[in-house]
Design an enzyme around this catalytic site. Structure first.
Site, PDB file in Angstrom:
ATOM      1  N   ARG A  36     -34.634   9.409  60.607  1.00  0.00           N
ATOM      2  CA  ARG A  36     -35.893  10.175  60.579  1.00  0.00           C
ATOM      3  C   ARG A  36     -35.937  11.227  61.685  1.00  0.00           C
ATOM      4  O   ARG A  36     -36.562  12.275  61.515  1.00  0.00           O
ATOM      5  CB  ARG A  36     -37.084   9.230  60.703  1.00  0.00           C
ATOM      6  CG  ARG A  36     -37.410   8.562  59.380  1.00  0.00           C
ATOM      7  CD  ARG A  36     -38.611   7.673  59.506  1.00  0.00           C
ATOM      8  NE  ARG A  36     -39.108   7.309  58.180  1.00  0.00           N
ATOM      9  CZ  ARG A  36     -39.984   6.353  57.965  1.00  0.00           C
ATOM     10  NH1 ARG A  36     -40.471   5.655  58.973  1.00  0.00           N
ATOM     11  NH2 ARG A  36     -40.391   6.086  56.747  1.00  0.00           N
ATOM     12  N   LYS A 197     -42.564  -7.266  43.823  1.00  0.00           N
ATOM     13  CA  LYS A 197     -43.827  -7.599  43.136  1.00  0.00           C
ATOM     14  C   LYS A 197     -44.268  -6.556  42.122  1.00  0.00           C
ATOM     15  O   LYS A 197     -44.258  -5.363  42.404  1.00  0.00           O
ATOM     16  CB  LYS A 197     -44.929  -7.766  44.179  1.00  0.00           C
ATOM     17  CG  LYS A 197     -44.656  -8.901  45.137  1.00  0.00           C
ATOM     18  CD  LYS A 197     -45.880  -9.183  45.989  1.00  0.00           C
ATOM     19  CE  LYS A 197     -45.552 -10.122  47.118  1.00  0.00           C
ATOM     20  NZ  LYS A 197     -45.046  -9.413  48.303  1.00  0.00           N
ATOM     21  N   GLY A 350     -37.401   3.222  51.674  1.00  0.00           N
ATOM     22  CA  GLY A 350     -37.599   1.780  51.770  1.00  0.00           C
ATOM     23  C   GLY A 350     -36.320   0.982  51.606  1.00  0.00           C
ATOM     24  O   GLY A 350     -35.256   1.344  52.121  1.00  0.00           O
ATOM     25  N   GLY A 373     -43.311   4.279  51.388  1.00  0.00           N
ATOM     26  CA  GLY A 373     -44.656   4.277  50.801  1.00  0.00           C
ATOM     27  C   GLY A 373     -45.052   5.651  50.292  1.00  0.00           C
ATOM     28  O   GLY A 373     -45.650   5.777  49.212  1.00  0.00           O
TER      29      GLY A 373
HETATM   30  N1  LIG Z   1     -35.310 -11.607  42.103  1.00  0.00           N
HETATM   31  C1  LIG Z   1     -35.920 -11.497  43.273  1.00  0.00           C
HETATM   32  N2  LIG Z   1     -36.618 -12.520  43.793  1.00  0.00           N
HETATM   33  C2  LIG Z   1     -37.212 -12.394  44.986  1.00  0.00           C
HETATM   34  N3  LIG Z   1     -37.179 -11.297  45.743  1.00  0.00           N
HETATM   35  C3  LIG Z   1     -36.509 -10.252  45.281  1.00  0.00           C
HETATM   36  C4  LIG Z   1     -35.840 -10.296  44.032  1.00  0.00           C
HETATM   37  N4  LIG Z   1     -35.253  -9.103  43.835  1.00  0.00           N
HETATM   38  C5  LIG Z   1     -35.516  -8.341  44.919  1.00  0.00           C
HETATM   39  N5  LIG Z   1     -36.254  -9.013  45.799  1.00  0.00           N
HETATM   40  C6  LIG Z   1     -36.695  -8.577  47.130  1.00  0.00           C
HETATM   41  O1  LIG Z   1     -37.527  -7.455  47.041  1.00  0.00           O
HETATM   42  C7  LIG Z   1     -37.566  -6.870  48.303  1.00  0.00           C
HETATM   43  C8  LIG Z   1     -37.873  -5.395  48.186  1.00  0.00           C
HETATM   44  O2  LIG Z   1     -39.080  -5.246  47.518  1.00  0.00           O
HETATM   45  P1  LIG Z   1     -39.950  -3.927  47.663  1.00  0.00           P
HETATM   46  O3  LIG Z   1     -40.502  -3.867  49.033  1.00  0.00           O
HETATM   47  O4  LIG Z   1     -40.860  -3.927  46.504  1.00  0.00           O
HETATM   48  O5  LIG Z   1     -38.830  -2.786  47.498  1.00  0.00           O
HETATM   49  P2  LIG Z   1     -38.845  -1.301  48.091  1.00  0.00           P
HETATM   50  O6  LIG Z   1     -38.999  -1.414  49.581  1.00  0.00           O
HETATM   51  O7  LIG Z   1     -37.544  -0.693  47.714  1.00  0.00           O
HETATM   52  O8  LIG Z   1     -39.997  -0.627  47.435  1.00  0.00           O
HETATM   53  C9  LIG Z   1     -36.207  -7.096  48.918  1.00  0.00           C
HETATM   54  O9  LIG Z   1     -36.385  -7.634  50.192  1.00  0.00           O
HETATM   55  C10 LIG Z   1     -35.551  -8.090  47.966  1.00  0.00           C
HETATM   56  O10 LIG Z   1     -34.945  -9.159  48.626  1.00  0.00           O
HETATM   57  O1  LIG Z   2     -42.456   3.808  57.936  1.00  0.00           O
HETATM   58  C1  LIG Z   2     -43.380   4.230  57.243  1.00  0.00           C
HETATM   59  O2  LIG Z   2     -43.662   3.720  56.016  1.00  0.00           O
HETATM   60  P1  LIG Z   2     -42.487   3.315  54.943  1.00  0.00           P
HETATM   61  O3  LIG Z   2     -41.691   2.176  55.532  1.00  0.00           O
HETATM   62  O4  LIG Z   2     -43.251   2.917  53.710  1.00  0.00           O
HETATM   63  O5  LIG Z   2     -41.658   4.553  54.724  1.00  0.00           O
HETATM   64  C2  LIG Z   2     -44.217   5.395  57.688  1.00  0.00           C
HETATM   65  O6  LIG Z   2     -43.896   5.788  59.000  1.00  0.00           O
HETATM   66  C3  LIG Z   2     -45.706   5.042  57.567  1.00  0.00           C
HETATM   67  O7  LIG Z   2     -46.002   3.982  58.425  1.00  0.00           O
HETATM   68  P2  LIG Z   2     -47.279   3.070  58.136  1.00  0.00           P
HETATM   69  O8  LIG Z   2     -47.017   2.329  56.845  1.00  0.00           O
HETATM   70  O9  LIG Z   2     -47.419   2.159  59.340  1.00  0.00           O
HETATM   71  O10 LIG Z   2     -48.464   3.988  57.990  1.00  0.00           O
END
Ligand SMILES: Nc1ncnc2c1ncn2[C@@H]1O[C@H](COP(=O)(O)OP(=O)(O)O)[C@@H](O)[C@H]1O
Ligand SMILES: O=C(OP(=O)(O)O)[C@H](O)COP(=O)(O)O
Length: 393
Positions: A36, A197, A350, A373
């Site tokens: 970043r 989820k 993410g 996000g």
């Molecule tokens: N089948 C599964 N059962 C439980 N957790 C899962 C499964 N598939 C993926 N995950 C978990 O989902 C998490 C990511 O979810 P999420 O935060 O929604 O993704 P992103 O950050 O890419 O949007 C990962 O830590 C992964 O381990």
């Molecule tokens: O790391 C961030 O979010 P992200 O992990 O969803 O990309 C941004 O810096 C926003 O941070 P915040 O979710 O504490 O407002």
């Protein structure tokens, strides 16, 4: 983009308040991933080369309006200075007379980093007084913090009402790439949605059904789709109150001509651990006392084939629990397919970005968003407050 960028305004000799997203991972005070920070260098260099006085502002973590020593931006200032090859003045506060005095001493082309803006209660509340106090430091506002553009905070939104407000080069790039994907995609356009989820991905799935030619579903959220269709899913993750919703997604995809694909086989395991017993089963044979943790080999092949034939691929969310060795193959196969396709590949930040890094495939993607996000909200079709507040062209 219909918003002004830093290229559209005069910056020479001006004090420019640049909101960046230096919310980087830290371990014992050391930055473990400086992506970043590196991604903001084009904007900072653009400004310094034209003789602007650059005043950088960022949040780090969630200190909730308190000073938290471990969340000072001092390591970010040091890293930025190394990357720029020039000194970066680090302020211990983000507003007030002491900061104004430090800014008054800057020469054209100098760079100063303010302290963590979330040390102030008014930041997350978008307090107009705090926004005004930020604005008093500068002549121009540049928002380069795409990762925080979905937040309406004093330094991301409020300040834009007090100064001429334009986007930085990173913000412009992110909005261009993601905007093109959503508004004029090259086809076939394949969207891949995974993660844990359903509830977190409802809006993005809905929006992508309208836009994509193919929608590949994986990760923990697949099991809600499978259960809704009557399959036994054992102990897999499920959102029981979203069963009808997932059925409505399947129906809508059919109506819209979107090819929505679900896993055809699953890697099930008896534990969420590196030494779990695992087996591969078709979706109609998930044992009642096992849990689905990854897509199976047939699904990997099916998804890789669709990705290979796509002109544009947008990927958000892992296909399985890629953090654990027995369950990483699905996510790895999708990452490899994205790396290998001729199509343009966009990773929505993410965990998918972390997975691309883990498999050493990040540099073979066309665009990895700096916002998790923020890119999700963008793909949901939501307006980002940090962008809306900028001046129109
Ligand atoms: N089948 C599964 N059962 C439980 N957790 C899962 C499964 N598939 C993926 N995950 C978990 O989902 C998490 C990511 O979810 P999420 O935060 O929604 O993704 P992103 O950050 O890419 O949007 C990962 O830590 C992964 O381990
Ligand atoms: O790391 C961030 O979010 P992200 O992990 O969803 O990309 C941004 O810096 C926003 O941070 P915040 O979710 O504490 O407002």
């Amino acid at each position: 983009m219909n918003k002004k960028s830093v290229r559209d305004v005069e910056v020479s000799g001006k004090k420019v308040f640049v909101r960046v997203d230096f919310n980087v991972p830290l371990e014992n005070g050391h930055i473990t991933d400086d992506t970043r920070i590196r991604e903001t260098l084009p904007t900072i260099r653009y400004l310094t080369e034209r003789g602007a006085k650059v005043i950088l502002a960022s949040h780090l973590g969630r200190p909730k309006g308190q000073v938290v020593e471990e969340l000072r931006l001092t390591p970010a200032a040091a890293r930025l200075s190394e990357l720029l090859g020039r000194p970066v003045v680090k302020a211990d506060e983000a507003i007030g007379d002491a900061v104004k005095a430090q800014i008054a001493k800057l020469n054209d082309g100098d760079v100063l980093l303010l302290e963590n803006v979330r040390f102030y209660e008014g930041e997350e509340k978008n307090d107009p007084e705090l926004a005004q106090a930020f604005a008093e430091l500068a002549d121009l506002y540049v928002n380069d913090a795409f990762g925080a553009a979905h937040r309406a905070h004093a330094s991301t939104e409020g300040i834009a009402h007090h100064l001429p407000a334009v986007s930085g080069l990173l913000m412009e790039k992110e909005l261009d790439v993601l905007g093109k994907a959503l508004h004029s995609p090259e086809r076939p356009f394949t969207a891949i949605v995974g993660g844990s989820k359903v509830k977190d991905k409802i809006a993005v799935i809905e929006n992508l059904i309208n836009l994509a030619d193919n929608l590949l579903i994986g990760g923990g959220l697949s099991y809600t789709f499978l259960k809704a269709q009557g399959y036994e899913i054992g102990k897999s993750l499920v959102d029981n109150d979203k069963l009808d919703l997932t059925l409505s997604f399947l129906k809508k995809a059919k109506e819209k001509g979107c090819n929505l694909l679900l896993p055809v086989d699953i890697v099930v395991g008896d534990a969420f651990s590196n030494d779990a017993n695992t087996k591969i089963v078709p979706i109609n044979e998930i044992p009642a006392d096992w849990e689905g943790f990854d897509i199976g080999p047939k699904t990997r092949e099916l998804y890789a084939d669709v990705i290979a034939k796509s002109k544009l691929v947008v990927w958000n969310g892992p296909m399985g629990v890629f953090e654990l060795d027995p369950y990483l193959n699905g996510t790895k196969a999708v990452a490899e397919a994205c790396a290998g396709t001729e199509g343009y590949t966009v990773i929505g930040g993410g965990d998918s970005a972390a997975a691309a890094e883990k498999f050493h495939l990040a540099d073979r993607m066309d665009h990895i968003s700096t916002g998790g996000g923020a890119s999700l909200e963008f793909m949901e079709g939501k307006a980002l407050p940090g962008v809306v507040a900028l001046n129109d062209r």
